[in-house]
Design an enzyme around this catalytic site. Structure first.
Site: not given
Length: 379
Positions: A94, A218, A96, A191, A148, A268, A306
Site C-alpha cells: 500500500d 474509501g 502508506g 475515491q 491518495d 485484503d 474444513c
C-alpha cells in the site's frame, strides 16, 4: 511490456462476477482472490511455507510501517522485499496513505503532501506522492499503490470533491515519480465516498492516466454494508474490464462474496489474522470464539467441514487451552485456519463463477454462515 496484466477468463451468468488471472513478475494468481496482510514483512505467526501450503500466491505489506522499521534502505540492500522475507510469490504494497490519514490528530494535509508525527516516537515526518513512490521502488513490490487522500466517513460533498481532485493530482505525480515501471505495476485508487458523481469523476481521472490496475478506496471505513455495496455497484462500471480491480481493506466472508458479485477481483484485510489472535475462528457455520469456556472439553475440530491441517489435527479444547495460556502456537493455529478458510472460500467463489452459479452459492453460504436477516452481523 507492462509488468502487471489481467486476463478475463469468464463472467458468471447469474451475477456478472469475473473469473480472471493476474500475471506479475513473481507469478500469477487466479481471481477473485484474498490477499493475506503481512504488515511488517510477515503475516503474523505464519511462515512463507505456511502461506504457500494454503495456496496464497500474493500477500500485502505496509509501506508506512516498513519505512519506519527497518527502513527502506535496509530492504533495498537486502535485494528487495521478496529476498528480505524469503517470499517468492507476488507482493502488493500500500502507499502508506491510509496509516498517515488515520493519525488524524497528528497530521496536516497540504498540496505537497502530509506532515505528521511518527506514531512510535513523535518524530516529525513528511510523506508525499514522490516519497511514497521512492519507498515502494526500494521495497520492490510487484504491485505498488498511488498515494491518495483517505477522507473520513461520512464527509461533506464539497470536502470530498476537493479530496478527489487532490487524489487525481497526486496520482499524476506518482506516475511521474515511479522509477521502475518495467518491473513494478502502479495502481491508481478511486475515491469519492458515497457520492456517485465523485466516484465517476475519480475513476475517469485515473482511467485517463492508464494505470495497469485500479483500487477502490474509501470503503470499509465504518459505512453500513448496503452503502459499500451501492458504491461498488456504481463504481466498477467506470473501470476498464481488461484490468484488475482491488477493494481495499475488506475481508469478512459476506463482503468478499458481495464484492466479487459486483466485479471486484482482489481483496485484503487484517480481519482473519487479527481476530485469530483473540481466539475467534471463521467456520462454515459462522464465527466460533474458541477461547469461550464451553469449548474446554470440546474435542471436535474448529470446523468439521474444513480441510486445513489445523482442523485435521487439533481440537477446540487444545486450541482453547493454548490461547488461554497465551501460547504463540495457539495464535498460529487459529491464524492458519482463518486464512485457509478465506482462501478456500475464494476458491469456492471462483468455482461457482466457472459454473455460473455464484448467486446460488451466495444464498446457501449466507444461510449456513448465519448471514440471513435474523442474524445479519454474524460475520
Amino acid at each position: 511490456m507492462n509488468p502487471i496484466t489481467y486476463e478475463l477468463i469468464k463472467t458468471d451468468k447469474q451475477t456478472g462476477a469475473r473469473l480472471g488471472r493476474v500475471h506479475t513478475p513473481h507469478g500469477s494468481f487466479d481471481t477473485p482472490t484474498f490477499m493475506p496482510v503481512g504488515t511488517l514483512a510477515t503475516v503474523k505467526t505464519m511462515s512463507p511455507e505456511d502461506l504457500q501450503s494454503m495456496q496464497a500466491n500474493i500477500i500485502l505489506s505496509n509501506t508506512y510501517h516498513l519505512w519506519l522499521r527497518p527502513g527502506e534502505d535496509i530492504i533495498r540492500e537486502a535485494g528487495g522485499l521478496h529476498k528480505f522475507m524469503n517470499w517468492d510469490g507476488a507482493i502488493l504494497t500500500d502507499s502508506g496513505g491510509f496509516q498517515v490519514f488515520s493519525l488524524s490528530d497528528m497530521r496536516e494535509i497540504k498540496e505537497e503532501g502530509v506532515h505528521f508525527r511518527n506514531h512510535l516516537n513523535g518524530e516529525k515526518l513528511f510523506l508525499s506522492p514522490e516519497k511514497a513512490m521512492d519507498i515502494q521502488n526500494a521495497l520492490g513490490s510487484d504491485i505498488m499503490m498511488a498515494f491518495d487522500e483517505c477522507p473520513p466517513y461520512p464527509a461533506e460533498y464539497d470536502y470530498m470533491k476537493a479530496s478527489v481532485e487532490r487524489t487525481s493530482r497526486w496520482a499524476e505525480r506518482c506516475l511521474q515519480a515511479h522509477n521502475r515501471p518495467h518491473d513494478q505495476g502502479l495502481f491508481g485508487i478511486v475515491q469519492g465516498g458515497e457520492y456517485e458523481a465523485l466516484r465517476k469523476q475519480s475513476a475517469e481521472d485515473l482511467v485517463s492516466l492508464d494505470f495497469p490496475g485500479y483500487a477502490i478506496g474509501g470503503l470499509s471505513v465504518g459505512e453500513p454494508k448496503h452503502v459499500m455495496n451501492k458504491v461498488l455497484e456504481f463504481t466498477t462500471p467506470f473501470l476498464p474490464s481488461n484490468k484488475p480491480r482491488y477493494l481495499m481493506g475488506v475481508g469478512s466472508p459476506d463482503a468478499l462474496i458481495d464484492g466479487a458479485i459486483r466485479g471486484v477481483d482482489m481483496f485484503d484485510c487484517v480481519l482473519p489474522t487479527r481476530i485469530a489472535r483473540n481466539g475467534t475462528c471463521m467456520t462454515s457455520n459462522g464465527r466460533l470464539v474458541v477461547r469461550n469456556a464451553k469449548y474446554a472439553r470440546d474435542f471436535n475440530p474448529i470446523d468439521e467441514h474444513c480441510s486445513c491441517h489445523v482442523c485435521k489435527n487439533y481440537s477446540r479444547a487444545y486450541i482453547r487451552h493454548l490461547i488461554k495460556c497465551n501460547e504463540t502456537f495457539g495464535f498460529r493455529l487459529t491464524t492458519y485456519h482463518n486464512l485457509h478458510f478465506l482462501l478456500k472460500l475464494m476458491e469456492q467463489v471462483r468455482t461457482a463463477i466457472k459454473e455460473d452459479r455464484l448467486g446460488d452459492f451466495k444464498e446457501s453460504f449466507f444461510e449456513q454462515y448465519g448471514l440471513n436477516k435474523a442474524n445479519p452481523k454474524n460475520f
